[in-house]
Design a protein around this motif. Structure first.
Motif, PDB file in Angstrom:
ATOM      1  N   VAL A  88       6.002  11.115   2.952  1.00  0.00           N
ATOM      2  CA  VAL A  88       7.226  10.415   2.575  1.00  0.00           C
ATOM      3  C   VAL A  88       6.957   8.930   2.364  1.00  0.00           C
ATOM      4  O   VAL A  88       7.595   8.281   1.523  1.00  0.00           O
ATOM      5  N   LEU A  89       5.992   8.369   3.104  1.00  0.00           N
ATOM      6  CA  LEU A  89       5.629   6.967   2.899  1.00  0.00           C
ATOM      7  C   LEU A  89       4.900   6.773   1.566  1.00  0.00           C
ATOM      8  O   LEU A  89       5.140   5.792   0.855  1.00  0.00           O
ATOM      9  N   ILE A  90       4.010   7.703   1.236  1.00  0.00           N
ATOM     10  CA  ILE A  90       3.327   7.624  -0.064  1.00  0.00           C
ATOM     11  C   ILE A  90       4.352   7.705  -1.185  1.00  0.00           C
ATOM     12  O   ILE A  90       4.287   6.962  -2.178  1.00  0.00           O
ATOM     13  N   TRP A  91       5.303   8.611  -1.043  1.00  0.00           N
ATOM     14  CA  TRP A  91       6.329   8.770  -2.086  1.00  0.00           C
ATOM     15  C   TRP A  91       7.148   7.499  -2.245  1.00  0.00           C
ATOM     16  O   TRP A  91       7.298   6.988  -3.363  1.00  0.00           O
ATOM     17  N   THR A  92       7.695   6.981  -1.157  1.00  0.00           N
ATOM     18  CA  THR A  92       8.604   5.837  -1.260  1.00  0.00           C
ATOM     19  C   THR A  92       7.892   4.532  -1.588  1.00  0.00           C
ATOM     20  O   THR A  92       8.472   3.655  -2.247  1.00  0.00           O
ATOM     21  N   ILE A  93       6.647   4.386  -1.144  1.00  0.00           N
ATOM     22  CA  ILE A  93       5.931   3.128  -1.385  1.00  0.00           C
ATOM     23  C   ILE A  93       5.136   3.167  -2.682  1.00  0.00           C
ATOM     24  O   ILE A  93       5.248   2.266  -3.528  1.00  0.00           O
ATOM     25  N   SER A  94       4.336   4.217  -2.879  1.00  0.00           N
ATOM     26  CA  SER A  94       3.456   4.275  -4.049  1.00  0.00           C
ATOM     27  C   SER A  94       4.189   4.693  -5.326  1.00  0.00           C
ATOM     28  O   SER A  94       3.902   4.187  -6.407  1.00  0.00           O
ATOM     29  N   LYS A 118       8.869  17.240 -14.575  1.00  0.00           N
ATOM     30  CA  LYS A 118       9.081  18.313 -13.600  1.00  0.00           C
ATOM     31  C   LYS A 118       7.781  18.831 -12.999  1.00  0.00           C
ATOM     32  O   LYS A 118       7.794  19.443 -11.921  1.00  0.00           O
ATOM     33  N   TYR A 119       6.674  18.623 -13.674  1.00  0.00           N
ATOM     34  CA  TYR A 119       5.387  19.110 -13.168  1.00  0.00           C
ATOM     35  C   TYR A 119       4.419  17.954 -12.899  1.00  0.00           C
ATOM     36  O   TYR A 119       3.215  18.156 -12.827  1.00  0.00           O
ATOM     37  N   GLY A 120       4.982  16.763 -12.704  1.00  0.00           N
ATOM     38  CA  GLY A 120       4.154  15.604 -12.424  1.00  0.00           C
ATOM     39  C   GLY A 120       3.789  15.485 -10.954  1.00  0.00           C
ATOM     40  O   GLY A 120       4.266  16.248 -10.101  1.00  0.00           O
ATOM     41  N   ALA A 121       2.941  14.511 -10.638  1.00  0.00           N
ATOM     42  CA  ALA A 121       2.460  14.323  -9.274  1.00  0.00           C
ATOM     43  C   ALA A 121       3.598  14.012  -8.306  1.00  0.00           C
ATOM     44  O   ALA A 121       3.627  14.519  -7.176  1.00  0.00           O
ATOM     45  N   GLU A 122       4.560  13.192  -8.741  1.00  0.00           N
ATOM     46  CA  GLU A 122       5.652  12.830  -7.844  1.00  0.00           C
ATOM     47  C   GLU A 122       6.531  14.028  -7.516  1.00  0.00           C
ATOM     48  O   GLU A 122       6.939  14.217  -6.360  1.00  0.00           O
TER      49      GLU A 122
END
Length: 231
Positions: A25-31, A189-193
């Motif tokens: 969740v930190l990688i998602w919100t920060i990166s 829809k099929y990306g890394a995020e």
């Protein structure tokens, strides 16, 4: 009372999953989402606090509070205090996390409380707070009579499990809701995020499952003396 090997094994798996969920969740919100902020011109940074604080607080620390009373090889009084403190921190972070969502909505001119996720979130934090206050008054200080503790214990455990399972489900629902908004805004829809958010939800659900497995593998017994429950 000896701690069951099965309960400890489940709890160890939960530790790994909990750490993984926090990192993701930190990688998602920060990166991917730009970072975290309480005040910012980019209001999305304010929203990013919401999933981080809810996951760390209500989900992970809330789960730790449940498990520690089951698996720590400490005296009953010490486990009771750790359980109480962890759940207090979880409640505080949960309240701040919910406030961050309201702050983001208000500063972005977005209506509040229009989704099932938000309705459930308010209900969960209220029930969590009631559960903590009741547990403090009855099982910690000033403490109820033996009869009140005996009658309250099964319901305290049951309500605690219900609220925690509901929190896990609502966290997954919130991640789905946010990802749907992002995909409607053009996110692949099929990306890394997209994959990261989906896997964060899966890891969160698995963490919750192993918390429950830990509890069920080491049930409350008469030896607990009804002084405090597992949840």
């Amino acid at each position: 009372m000896a701690i069951a090997v099965k309960a400890v094994s489940f709890a160890l798996v939960a530790q790994v999953l909990g750490i993984a969920a926090i990192v993701m969740v930190l990688i998602w919100t920060i990166s991917f989402r730009g970072g975290l902020a309480w005040e910012a011109s980019n209001k999305n940074l304010i929203f990013n606090l919401h999933p981080v604080l809810i996951l760390i607080g209500l989900i992970v620390l809330g789960g730790e509070g449940i498990m520690t009373y089951k698996v720590l090889p400490l005296r009953k009084e010490a486990k009771k205090l750790i359980h109480l403190v962890l759940n207090a921190i979880a409640l505080i972070l949960g309240v701040i996390g919910i406030y961050a969502a309201f702050k983001y909505h208000n500063e972005s001119n977005i209506p509040n409380l229009y989704s099932l996720h938000s309705w459930l979130g308010i209900g969960i934090i209220v029930l969590f707070g009631i559960q903590w206050i009741y547990g403090f008054l009855v099982f910690f200080y000033p403490g109820g009579t033996s009869e009140i503790r005996r009658e309250s214990l099964p319901w305290h455990v049951l309500l605690g499990m219900f609220v925690y399972i509901l929190a896990i489900a609502n966290a997954a629902l919130g991640l789905l809701e946010k990802l749907t908004f992002l995909e409607n805004g053009g996110l692949g829809k099929y990306g890394a995020e997209a994959f990261l958010v989906n896997f964060t939800a899966i890891i969160t659900v698995l963490f919750g499952a192993f918390v429950i497995f830990t509890v069920l593998s080491e049930p409350v017994t008469v030896e607990d003396d009804y002084s405090y429950s597992a949840i």
